[in-house]
Design a protein around this motif. Structure first.
Motif, mmCIF file in Angstrom:
data_model
loop_
_atom_site.group_PDB
_atom_site.id
_atom_site.type_symbol
_atom_site.label_atom_id
_atom_site.label_comp_id
_atom_site.label_asym_id
_atom_site.label_seq_id
_atom_site.Cartn_x
_atom_site.Cartn_y
_atom_site.Cartn_z
ATOM 1 N N GLU A 125 0.837 -1.188 0.000
ATOM 2 C CA GLU A 125 0.000 0.000 0.000
ATOM 3 C C GLU A 125 0.872 1.239 0.000
ATOM 4 O O GLU A 125 1.827 1.346 0.772
ATOM 5 N N SER A 126 0.557 2.169 -0.890
ATOM 6 C CA SER A 126 1.245 3.450 -0.911
ATOM 7 C C SER A 126 0.277 4.538 -0.481
ATOM 8 O O SER A 126 -0.804 4.685 -1.048
ATOM 9 N N MET A 127 0.676 5.305 0.521
ATOM 10 C CA MET A 127 -0.166 6.383 1.035
ATOM 11 C C MET A 127 0.499 7.747 0.886
ATOM 12 O O MET A 127 -0.076 8.758 1.260
ATOM 13 N N TYR A 128 1.712 7.789 0.339
ATOM 14 C CA TYR A 128 2.490 9.021 0.306
ATOM 15 C C TYR A 128 2.918 9.316 -1.132
ATOM 16 O O TYR A 128 3.630 8.522 -1.758
ATOM 17 N N GLU A 129 2.523 10.464 -1.661
ATOM 18 C CA GLU A 129 2.781 10.767 -3.063
ATOM 19 C C GLU A 129 4.259 10.937 -3.368
ATOM 20 O O GLU A 129 4.668 10.813 -4.529
ATOM 21 N N ASN A 130 5.066 11.224 -2.390
ATOM 22 C CA ASN A 130 6.510 11.378 -2.611
ATOM 23 C C ASN A 130 7.275 10.067 -2.450
ATOM 24 O O ASN A 130 8.503 10.055 -2.548
ATOM 25 N N TYR A 131 6.547 8.985 -2.190
ATOM 26 C CA TYR A 131 7.195 7.679 -1.990
ATOM 27 C C TYR A 131 6.476 6.632 -2.829
ATOM 28 O O TYR A 131 5.904 5.684 -2.321
ATOM 29 N N MET A 132 6.538 6.825 -4.145
ATOM 30 C CA MET A 132 5.828 5.965 -5.081
ATOM 31 C C MET A 132 6.771 5.116 -5.927
ATOM 32 O O MET A 132 6.391 4.609 -6.973
ATOM 33 N N HIS A 133 8.007 4.960 -5.487
ATOM 34 C CA HIS A 133 8.980 4.154 -6.218
ATOM 35 C C HIS A 133 9.309 2.896 -5.417
ATOM 36 O O HIS A 133 9.587 2.968 -4.216
ATOM 37 N N LEU A 134 9.252 1.778 -6.092
ATOM 38 C CA LEU A 134 9.412 0.462 -5.463
ATOM 39 C C LEU A 134 10.754 -0.146 -5.830
ATOM 40 O O LEU A 134 11.177 -0.105 -6.986
ATOM 41 N N SER A 135 11.420 -0.722 -4.840
ATOM 42 C CA SER A 135 12.617 -1.526 -5.085
ATOM 43 C C SER A 135 12.419 -2.921 -4.511
ATOM 44 O O SER A 135 11.852 -3.075 -3.426
ATOM 45 N N VAL A 136 12.864 -3.911 -5.264
ATOM 46 C CA VAL A 136 12.770 -5.323 -4.880
ATOM 47 C C VAL A 136 14.183 -5.892 -4.907
ATOM 48 O O VAL A 136 14.912 -5.698 -5.890
ATOM 49 N N ALA A 137 14.590 -6.589 -3.850
ATOM 50 C CA ALA A 137 15.952 -7.122 -3.793
ATOM 51 C C ALA A 137 15.984 -8.419 -2.996
ATOM 52 O O ALA A 137 15.244 -8.577 -2.017
ATOM 53 N N THR A 138 16.862 -9.335 -3.389
ATOM 54 C CA THR A 138 17.013 -10.612 -2.698
ATOM 55 C C THR A 138 18.366 -11.222 -3.048
ATOM 56 O O THR A 138 18.924 -10.956 -4.114
ATOM 57 N N MET A 139 18.881 -12.046 -2.156
ATOM 58 C CA MET A 139 20.175 -12.725 -2.367
ATOM 59 C C MET A 139 19.970 -14.084 -3.003
ATOM 60 O O MET A 139 19.031 -14.812 -2.675
ATOM 61 N N LEU A 140 20.848 -14.465 -3.923
ATOM 62 C CA LEU A 140 20.949 -15.841 -4.386
ATOM 63 C C LEU A 140 21.760 -16.585 -3.324
ATOM 64 O O LEU A 140 22.962 -16.360 -3.172
ATOM 65 N N VAL A 141 21.099 -17.453 -2.591
ATOM 66 C CA VAL A 141 21.646 -17.964 -1.337
ATOM 67 C C VAL A 141 22.933 -18.760 -1.521
ATOM 68 O O VAL A 141 23.884 -18.602 -0.759
ATOM 69 N N ASN A 142 22.995 -19.641 -2.508
ATOM 70 C CA ASN A 142 24.195 -20.471 -2.687
ATOM 71 C C ASN A 142 25.238 -19.760 -3.544
ATOM 72 O O ASN A 142 25.686 -20.254 -4.579
ATOM 73 N N THR A 143 25.609 -18.560 -3.088
ATOM 74 C CA THR A 143 26.658 -17.764 -3.724
ATOM 75 C C THR A 143 27.397 -17.008 -2.634
ATOM 76 O O THR A 143 26.950 -16.954 -1.487
ATOM 77 N N ASN A 144 28.507 -16.387 -2.999
ATOM 78 C CA ASN A 144 29.217 -15.547 -2.042
ATOM 79 C C ASN A 144 28.493 -14.224 -1.819
ATOM 80 O O ASN A 144 28.233 -13.843 -0.683
ATOM 81 N N ASP A 145 28.182 -13.506 -2.904
ATOM 82 C CA ASP A 145 27.532 -12.193 -2.745
ATOM 83 C C ASP A 145 26.713 -11.815 -3.973
ATOM 84 O O ASP A 145 26.713 -10.654 -4.399
ATOM 85 N N ALA A 146 25.992 -12.776 -4.513
ATOM 86 C CA ALA A 146 25.107 -12.491 -5.647
ATOM 87 C C ALA A 146 23.739 -12.050 -5.141
ATOM 88 O O ALA A 146 23.225 -12.579 -4.162
ATOM 89 N N PHE A 147 23.161 -11.084 -5.836
ATOM 90 C CA PHE A 147 21.804 -10.651 -5.512
ATOM 91 C C PHE A 147 21.092 -10.282 -6.802
ATOM 92 O O PHE A 147 21.693 -10.181 -7.872
ATOM 93 N N THR A 148 19.791 -10.097 -6.695
ATOM 94 C CA THR A 148 19.013 -9.716 -7.860
ATOM 95 C C THR A 148 17.857 -8.832 -7.429
ATOM 96 O O THR A 148 17.557 -8.697 -6.245
ATOM 97 N N GLY A 149 17.218 -8.226 -8.390
ATOM 98 C CA GLY A 149 16.079 -7.373 -8.114
ATOM 99 C C GLY A 149 16.020 -6.223 -9.095
ATOM 100 O O GLY A 149 16.711 -6.196 -10.111
#
Length: 239
Positions: A125-149
């Motif tokens: 839910e977005s209730m604030y007009e200045n906060y309408m940008h979404l970021s999605v992030a997660t780690m690929l677990v069987n790696t040293n430091d891989a992530f995606t999103g």
């Protein structure tokens, strides 16, 4: 007062896979208690369904981080140093530092590990007009430091009933050398986050992992290898 996620520490992956939850689609108004003018940028409530699908063969994903923030914020940029928040998530799967970023207004977290071939959905839910940008992030677990999103998705022009779809690439946080040995996930059970940076120290497209069929000492099997894309993100405005 800032509110923190319960961290998904790297050494409890097996328990998470067995059913331990981090937060089940809960939202947190990060800056609500600190913002004396919090009502001035509010608008009518907009609701979105966000679905993340793990497209890999055998890479579990850490609890997914979803954050609503301002337009000027990018959680990461290829070619630039990873923030400490991204480093912590990319090395150990703990998304709590992302939720604490000053630009973040609302934060949601996945319900434990997202297994290969599976999807998780959230109602945000977005209730604030200045906060309408979404970021999605997660780690690929069987790696040293891989992530995606994907970072900085503009939700403001999405009409009710309309959808957006993205596929995401695997990034290397550039903070931990890819030795395929000292891994935090269920394939290895090793160390997760370490503040020491011993790699190129910039975010870049992940080159992929080496399995024990290619690298002596690797804790990974051929099925842990991956190519792009690694996830699909679908966003539908519901209200």
């Amino acid at each position: 007062m800032k509110t923190q996620f319960k961290p998904a520490h790297s050494l409890v992956w097996l328990s998470l896979i067995a059913g331990m939850s981090v937060l089940s689609g809960c939202s947190i108004d990060i800056n609500g208690d600190d913002d004396d003018d919090k009502d001035k940028d509010m608008h009518e409530s907009y609701h979105y369904q966000v679905t993340v699908t793990n497209l890999t063969q055998a890479q579990p994903l850490s609890p997914v981080s979803l954050t609503l923030h301002n337009a000027s914020t990018k959680l990461w940029m290829p070619g630039e140093m990873a923030s400490s928040a991204i480093e912590v998530m990319a090395e150990g799967g703990d998304n709590s530092k992302i939720a604490e970023l000053s630009a973040v207004k609302m934060a949601y977290s996945g319900d434990g590990i997202l297994m290969p071939g599976h999807s998780q959905s959230w109602m945000i839910e977005s209730m604030y007009e200045n906060y309408m940008h979404l970021s999605v992030a997660t780690m690929l677990v069987n790696t040293n430091d891989a992530f995606t999103g994907k970072t900085g998705i503009d939700l403001s022009n999405l009409e009710v009933g309309m959808s957006m779809h993205y596929t995401t690439m695997a990034y290397d946080a550039g903070t931990e050398a890819n030795d395929e040995i000292n891994l935090p996930g269920p394939a290895a059970g090793g160390e997760g986050y370490n503040s020491t940076r011993n790699d190129v120290d910039r975010v870049h497209i992940h080159p992929g992992v080496l399995s024990n069929a290619e690298l002596t000492g690797s804790m990974l099997s051929p099925e842990h290898k991956f190519d792009n894309p690694v996830t699909k993100i679908s966003i539908t405005r519901m209200q």
